[in-house]
Design an enzyme around this catalytic site. Structure first.
Site, short mmCIF file in Angstrom:
data_model
loop_
_atom_site.label_atom_id
_atom_site.label_comp_id
_atom_site.label_asym_id
_atom_site.label_seq_id
_atom_site.Cartn_x
_atom_site.Cartn_y
_atom_site.Cartn_z
N TRP A 101 0.83 -1.21 0.00
CA TRP A 101 0.00 0.00 0.00
C TRP A 101 0.86 1.25 0.00
O TRP A 101 0.55 2.22 -0.69
CB TRP A 101 -0.97 -0.01 1.18
CG TRP A 101 -1.98 -1.12 1.10
CD1 TRP A 101 -2.15 -2.14 1.98
CD2 TRP A 101 -2.95 -1.33 0.06
NE1 TRP A 101 -3.16 -2.97 1.56
CE2 TRP A 101 -3.67 -2.50 0.38
CE3 TRP A 101 -3.26 -0.66 -1.12
CZ2 TRP A 101 -4.69 -3.00 -0.42
CZ3 TRP A 101 -4.29 -1.15 -1.93
CH2 TRP A 101 -4.98 -2.30 -1.57
N ASP A 171 -1.32 6.73 6.39
CA ASP A 171 -2.43 5.84 6.04
C ASP A 171 -2.62 4.90 7.23
O ASP A 171 -1.75 4.09 7.52
CB ASP A 171 -2.05 5.06 4.77
CG ASP A 171 -3.08 4.00 4.39
OD1 ASP A 171 -4.07 3.79 5.13
OD2 ASP A 171 -2.88 3.36 3.33
N LYS A 195 -11.74 -1.59 7.05
CA LYS A 195 -10.89 -2.51 7.80
C LYS A 195 -11.35 -2.55 9.27
O LYS A 195 -11.65 -3.61 9.78
CB LYS A 195 -9.42 -2.08 7.71
CG LYS A 195 -8.91 -1.86 6.30
CD LYS A 195 -8.70 -3.16 5.54
CE LYS A 195 -8.65 -2.97 4.04
NZ LYS A 195 -7.47 -2.28 3.52
C1 LIG Z 1 -7.00 -1.84 2.23
C2 LIG Z 1 -5.96 -0.79 2.29
C3 LIG Z 1 -5.85 0.22 1.32
C4 LIG Z 1 -6.74 0.27 0.10
O1 LIG Z 1 -8.02 0.66 0.48
P1 LIG Z 1 -9.17 0.94 -0.59
O2 LIG Z 1 -10.20 1.59 0.27
O3 LIG Z 1 -9.57 -0.37 -1.16
O4 LIG Z 1 -8.62 1.86 -1.62
C5 LIG Z 1 -4.88 1.18 1.49
N1 LIG Z 1 -4.06 1.17 2.55
C6 LIG Z 1 -4.12 0.22 3.49
C7 LIG Z 1 -3.19 0.26 4.64
C8 LIG Z 1 -5.08 -0.78 3.40
O5 LIG Z 1 -5.14 -1.74 4.34
#
Ligand SMILES: *Cc1c(COP(=O)(O)O)cnc(C)c1O
Length: 360
Positions: A101, A171, A195
């Site tokens: 990511w 993030d 998540k």
């Molecule tokens: C799942 C995830 C993403 C991507 O998320 P989307 O909402 O599908 O774009 C980005 N960063 C992390 C850390 C993730 O776990």
């Protein structure tokens, strides 16, 4: 009704109390005669829902007044572009690449300016967090970017990097609200909610006000400017209204559990059950550096692809679902987010013990 223990990395398990409440309110939300799915986002009823959600999140995370909370769409992946478009004034940024990511965010930023990788753990399949105490960060970098919890690999920054005075962007998709945070250490904290908070379709951005400006990169679409959404309190256009409503319920659930300190304790207790077993097991082992272990995502392997597949299949039959590891790592991964009860982890470990006995 029969529910399984769902170890999915995302979309993921939600608190049963929240699902039950949402079901009760499905046909008639608090005497409005309609579902939250059916109501105008400009209505008085909905205004209360979104305002309460923001207030509860601010309360939980102790978000200072000089930060805005935005409820947006496009997932975490949209932020990979939105961050450079809004923050790259000098067209330069530093990225710490600790997983897929982070790497995707770094690659996306290269479209908009000079995105420098200042540290990486790719040399060992992202199984650790690099030393970030004295990085070579360009003086004119607009920000330093991290992915705080690496969902796929199961590592977590236990200490934030030394940004040398630069704005920190994080993030936190897979560790959102899993423990208390000091918001003042960040310029931007963001995450997709699917998540650890709510249903897919909402991304929450917590951003310091001075970073919200008209001065975005040329060509930045209106919808991708933080200012557009900050000025309209996340109601510039139709927001992901139902998703925000569920997030709001999860915030209230977290408060009823005692807030983020209590949640951290609970998460530490759950993770310890699994990690302790991995450390003593003669069949299973964890795949990441111990000091960098995530409380949320726990990857493990047996060392045999065949046994891994057998384990995942038998676990599923026993009501323990979505334990297959990410395709880039293989093996297994148990995501044990806030809403995973302790009994779920205990059941998993008991099952692993049994599997080990039978497959020695
Ligand atoms: C799942 C995830 C993403 C991507 O998320 P989307 O909402 O599908 O774009 C980005 N960063 C992390 C850390 C993730 O776990």
């Amino acid at each position: 009704m029969s529910r399984v223990y769902n170890f999915s990395a995302g979309p993921a398990v939600l608190p049963e109390e929240v699902l039950r409440e949402a079901a009760e309110e499905m046909m008639d939300y608090k005497g409005s005669g309609m579902s939250v799915m059916e109501m105008s986002h400009r209505s008085k009823v909905y205004d209360t829902i979104i305002k309460e959600a923001e207030a509860d999140l601010r309360d939980l995370m102790q978000i200072p007044d000089n930060y805005k909370v935005l409820f947006l769409q496009g997932g975490a992946s949209q932020q990979f572009a939105m961050i450079p478009m809004n923050l790259m004034k000098n067209k330069k940024a530093a990225y710490i690449v600790t997983g897929q990511w982070a790497k995707k965010a770094w690659k996306e930023a290269q479209i908009y300016g000079e995105a420098v990788s200042v540290a990486s753990s790719e040399d060992q399949t992202f199984s650790y967090i690099p030393d970030c105490s004295d990085l070579d960060i360009p003086d004119d970098a607009d920000y330093v970017y991290i992915c705080e919890n690496n969902t796929i690999y199961g590592t977590k920054f236990k200490e934030l990097p030394n940004t040398k005075g630069h704005t920190l962007v994080a993030d936190v998709s897979s560790c959102f609200l899993s423990e208390p945070v000091d918001v003042t250490k960040y310029g931007v904290i963001y995450g997709g909610v699917q998540k650890n908070i709510g249903p897919a379709g909402v991304v929450i951005v917590i951003i310091r006000e001075d970073l919200i400006t008209e001065d975005t990169l040329p060509g930045t679409p209106t919808m991708l400017k933080y200012k557009t959404h900050a000025d309209a309190a996340s109601l510039y256009n139709t927001p992901p209204a139902y998703g925000i409503y569920i997030c709001g319920k999860v915030f209230k659930w977290l408060k009823s559990m005692g807030g983020l300190s209590a949640i951290r304790e609970r998460n530490e207790e759950k993770a310890k059950i699994l990690y302790d077993f991995l450390d003593e097991s003669s069949l299973f082992r964890g795949t990441v550096a111990k000091e960098d272990r995530s409380l949320m995502n726990v990857p493990f392997v047996t060392g045999s692809g065949e046994l891994d597949a057998k384990f995942v299949a038998e676990a599923k039959a026993a009501g323990l679902e979505n334990l297959k590891g990410h395709r880039s790592v293989g093996g297994m991964r148990a995501s044990i987010y806030n809403a995973m009860p302790k009994e779920g982890v205990e059941k998993l470990v008991a099952f692993m013990r049994e599997f080990e006995e039978k497959n020695r």
